[in-house]
Design a protein around this motif. Structure first.
Motif, PDB file in Angstrom:
ATOM      1  N   LEU A 119     -18.287  37.249 -19.125  1.00  0.00           N
ATOM      2  CA  LEU A 119     -19.626  37.008 -18.575  1.00  0.00           C
ATOM      3  C   LEU A 119     -19.969  35.519 -18.471  1.00  0.00           C
ATOM      4  O   LEU A 119     -21.134  35.161 -18.252  1.00  0.00           O
ATOM      5  CB  LEU A 119     -20.675  37.745 -19.420  1.00  0.00           C
ATOM      6  CG  LEU A 119     -20.641  39.267 -19.182  1.00  0.00           C
ATOM      7  CD1 LEU A 119     -21.351  40.023 -20.281  1.00  0.00           C
ATOM      8  CD2 LEU A 119     -21.253  39.605 -17.829  1.00  0.00           C
ATOM      9  N   ILE A 120     -18.958  34.640 -18.602  1.00  0.00           N
ATOM     10  CA  ILE A 120     -19.241  33.197 -18.461  1.00  0.00           C
ATOM     11  C   ILE A 120     -19.772  32.943 -17.051  1.00  0.00           C
ATOM     12  O   ILE A 120     -20.827  32.362 -16.852  1.00  0.00           O
ATOM     13  CB  ILE A 120     -17.982  32.338 -18.729  1.00  0.00           C
ATOM     14  CG1 ILE A 120     -17.516  32.489 -20.180  1.00  0.00           C
ATOM     15  CG2 ILE A 120     -18.265  30.857 -18.413  1.00  0.00           C
ATOM     16  CD1 ILE A 120     -16.213  31.771 -20.500  1.00  0.00           C
ATOM     17  N   ASP A 121     -19.025  33.384 -16.057  1.00  0.00           N
ATOM     18  CA  ASP A 121     -19.491  33.352 -14.667  1.00  0.00           C
ATOM     19  C   ASP A 121     -18.573  34.227 -13.820  1.00  0.00           C
ATOM     20  O   ASP A 121     -17.665  34.875 -14.362  1.00  0.00           O
ATOM     21  CB  ASP A 121     -19.603  31.912 -14.121  1.00  0.00           C
ATOM     22  CG  ASP A 121     -18.253  31.216 -13.988  1.00  0.00           C
ATOM     23  OD1 ASP A 121     -17.227  31.912 -13.837  1.00  0.00           O
ATOM     24  OD2 ASP A 121     -18.213  29.972 -14.026  1.00  0.00           O
ATOM     25  N   TYR A 122     -18.771  34.239 -12.518  1.00  0.00           N
ATOM     26  CA  TYR A 122     -18.039  35.195 -11.673  1.00  0.00           C
ATOM     27  C   TYR A 122     -16.528  34.969 -11.710  1.00  0.00           C
ATOM     28  O   TYR A 122     -15.740  35.889 -11.531  1.00  0.00           O
ATOM     29  CB  TYR A 122     -18.564  35.137 -10.227  1.00  0.00           C
ATOM     30  CG  TYR A 122     -18.202  33.860  -9.496  1.00  0.00           C
ATOM     31  CD1 TYR A 122     -18.972  32.712  -9.638  1.00  0.00           C
ATOM     32  CD2 TYR A 122     -17.071  33.790  -8.690  1.00  0.00           C
ATOM     33  CE1 TYR A 122     -18.632  31.539  -8.998  1.00  0.00           C
ATOM     34  CE2 TYR A 122     -16.725  32.623  -8.045  1.00  0.00           C
ATOM     35  CZ  TYR A 122     -17.505  31.495  -8.210  1.00  0.00           C
ATOM     36  OH  TYR A 122     -17.156  30.328  -7.590  1.00  0.00           O
ATOM     37  N   ARG A 123     -16.105  33.697 -11.973  1.00  0.00           N
ATOM     38  CA  ARG A 123     -14.653  33.465 -11.993  1.00  0.00           C
ATOM     39  C   ARG A 123     -14.002  34.153 -13.194  1.00  0.00           C
ATOM     40  O   ARG A 123     -12.949  34.762 -13.094  1.00  0.00           O
ATOM     41  CB  ARG A 123     -14.357  31.964 -12.048  1.00  0.00           C
ATOM     42  CG  ARG A 123     -14.699  31.262 -10.743  1.00  0.00           C
ATOM     43  CD  ARG A 123     -14.722  29.793 -10.925  1.00  0.00           C
ATOM     44  NE  ARG A 123     -15.728  29.416 -11.930  1.00  0.00           N
ATOM     45  CZ  ARG A 123     -15.986  28.179 -12.303  1.00  0.00           C
ATOM     46  NH1 ARG A 123     -15.326  27.188 -11.788  1.00  0.00           N
ATOM     47  NH2 ARG A 123     -16.918  27.922 -13.195  1.00  0.00           N
ATOM     48  N   TYR A 124     -14.657  34.066 -14.335  1.00  0.00           N
ATOM     49  CA  TYR A 124     -14.097  34.701 -15.534  1.00  0.00           C
ATOM     50  C   TYR A 124     -14.232  36.222 -15.446  1.00  0.00           C
ATOM     51  O   TYR A 124     -13.406  36.957 -15.983  1.00  0.00           O
ATOM     52  CB  TYR A 124     -14.762  34.127 -16.788  1.00  0.00           C
ATOM     53  CG  TYR A 124     -14.450  32.653 -16.938  1.00  0.00           C
ATOM     54  CD1 TYR A 124     -13.279  32.249 -17.569  1.00  0.00           C
ATOM     55  CD2 TYR A 124     -15.275  31.682 -16.375  1.00  0.00           C
ATOM     56  CE1 TYR A 124     -12.960  30.905 -17.667  1.00  0.00           C
ATOM     57  CE2 TYR A 124     -14.964  30.337 -16.461  1.00  0.00           C
ATOM     58  CZ  TYR A 124     -13.804  29.944 -17.105  1.00  0.00           C
ATOM     59  OH  TYR A 124     -13.471  28.619 -17.187  1.00  0.00           O
ATOM     60  N   ALA A 125     -15.278  36.656 -14.764  1.00  0.00           N
ATOM     61  CA  ALA A 125     -15.429  38.094 -14.512  1.00  0.00           C
ATOM     62  C   ALA A 125     -14.247  38.589 -13.671  1.00  0.00           C
ATOM     63  O   ALA A 125     -13.627  39.612 -13.976  1.00  0.00           O
ATOM     64  CB  ALA A 125     -16.743  38.356 -13.786  1.00  0.00           C
TER      65      ALA A 125
END
Ligand SMILES: NC(=O)c1ccc[n+]([C@@H]2O[C@H](COP(=O)([O-])OP(=O)(O)OC[C@H]3O[C@@H](n4cnc5c(N)ncnc54)[C@H](O)[C@@H]3O)[C@@H](O)[C@H]2O)c1
Length: 395
Positions: A119-125
């Motif tokens: 959930l850090i941001d869309y890239r880590y998602a």
């Protein structure tokens, strides 16, 4: 017997490899250092340096005379998994280069295992979704095409269930609807995107079981704590990786480090969040007992892999008490909750199945916590306060 361990460099994977190797199994481990690289990239550190997987396999061989074959490779590549079943594999390190043969058991740990990371941001998602689902799907197709008798032990998570306002059974529920009955997977409602990928793993494997008669045990594991196992005490270079940061550190491991560096224990919100926990030694037992009594063909067997339940407040109070007895001034802080979760809720999971196949629980006693603190405090100089909390938000 041959056990193939996917994710063999990880917190649970390496102790599992030694555990089976010591008991006379042929063991192959595969890992692409995803976890180590993620720790480097996010600069979250680890409590102490750990030799590479190849170095650890060599140390293990020098000390025990037992070989653990190593493949450093990315399991999202389908040909990598297929090579482990059709014999084309080129090991990164092995004494005997020839193929060990089909594994009777695959232990599947190879996933991105952190809820905050997802959930850090869309890239880590994206990384989490792609990595976790592709590894599981590749494994399923490898089994379908080459080795349908192999028993898969997958580590799921209790987080798949969320915190429903009804009792949680071990995986399955019988539903009566308009006068008719059937058995289904218990409704799942994950508490993070990472946990959602674990639900999807279960669904993928359930598909493989229904279509191709695969044999799968899915262990719905709670957060694990601990550091030493019977095999790691032989030589400290064999000790498993240990994280205490917000992203990869599990709550008990984190709280222990926080207690030692005078960082108030970070309880999120009111602290009534209740989960099931287990000692790392019990993970090994659960996997071993599942291997000994495998799922049958066409069976998706689910066990809830926890030994006891605690709220975050209860864990903080335990760590505080043990820390204070050792002379540390341990404080507890109730932070604004960065996560979106119930802070008070009903929680009543069943967890009998693993006991019925022979697992003997270890409990989180004050002595166990004290033992962990003694091991961990030797690395006080390495502890970084800046990685303990950064407040990755769910909302
Ligand atoms: N540790 C816990 O408290 C806990 C609780 C519940 C469930 N689990 C589950 O147990 C499993 C193991 O957890 P862990 O704590 O040992 O995590 P970990 O990150 O230490 O271990 C996973 C290993 O898999 C490897 N890996 C990931 N993707 C890979 C890929 N594409 N190819 C090859 N290797 C890959 C990583 O490098 C890592 O070494 C995970 O599936 C996790 O979801 C863990």
């Amino acid at each position: 017997m041959h056990v193939l361990i996917l994710g063999g460099d990880g917190y649970l994977g390496w102790p599992t490899a030694m555990y089976f190797s010591k008991r006379g199994y042929d063991v192959t481990v595969v890992d692409n250092y995803f976890r180590r690289n993620a720790c480097l990239e996010l600069d979250v550190g680890m409590l102490y340096p750990v030799p590479t997987l190849i170095e650890r396999a060599k140390i293990w061989y020098e000390l025990t005379g037992k070989e653990i074959k190593v493949l450093i490779a990315d399991l999202t590549e389908p040909e990598i998994i297929r090579s482990l079943f059709d014999g084309r594999v080129t090991y990164s390190w092995a004494l005997k280069k020839e193929f060990t043969g089909l594994p009777e058991t695959v232990v599947h740990y190879a996933e991105q295992p952190s809820a905050p990371y997802s959930l850090i941001d869309y890239r880590y998602a994206n990384i989490t979704v792609q990595n976790n689902l592709l590894v599981t799907n590749n494994l399923m197709w490898g089994l379908r095409d080459f080795s349908r008798d192999t028993h898969v032990i997958h580590i799921g998570t209790m987080g798949e269930y969320g915190t429903p306002n009804i009792d949680i059974p071990e995986g399955w529920i019988e539903i009566e609807h308009k006068g008719r009955k059937d058995k289904f997977l218990f409704p799942r409602q994950a508490s993070s995107l990472y946990h959602t990928t674990k639900i999807m793993d279960t669904d993928l494997m359930w598909f493989g079981v229904r279509m191709w008669d695969l044999r799968v045990t899915d262990l719905m594991q709670g957060p694990v704590y601990g550091i030493e196992t019977e095999e790691s005490v032989i030589d400290e270079r064999l000790r498993t990786i240990f994280n205490y940061d917000e992203i990869f550190g599990t709550i008990v491991n984190r709280f222990i480090v926080q207690a030692l560096v005078d960082y108030p224990l970070t309880v999120y919100g009111r602290g009534g969040q209740t989960r099931g926990y287990l000692n790392i030694n019990d993970t090994l037992q659960c996997v071993k007992m599942s291997e000994k009594t495998p799922a049958t063909k066409g069976e998706l067997r689910i066990f809830n892999q926890i030994m006891e339940t605690f709220s975050a407040n209860e864990l903080a109070e335990k760590v505080q008490r043990v820390g204070q007895n050792l002379g540390y001034d341990v404080r507890i802080d109730h932070l604004e909750n960065p996560r979106k979760e119930a802070e008070e809720h009903y929680y009543n999971p069943t967890y009998q199945g693993l006991g019925e196949i022979g697992v003997k629980p270890h409990y989180l006693t004050d002595e166990v916590l004290e033992g962990m603190m003694h091991v961990v405090e030797r690395f006080k100089e390495n502890m970084r306060r800046d990685v303990i909390f950064r407040g990755i938000k769910w909302g």
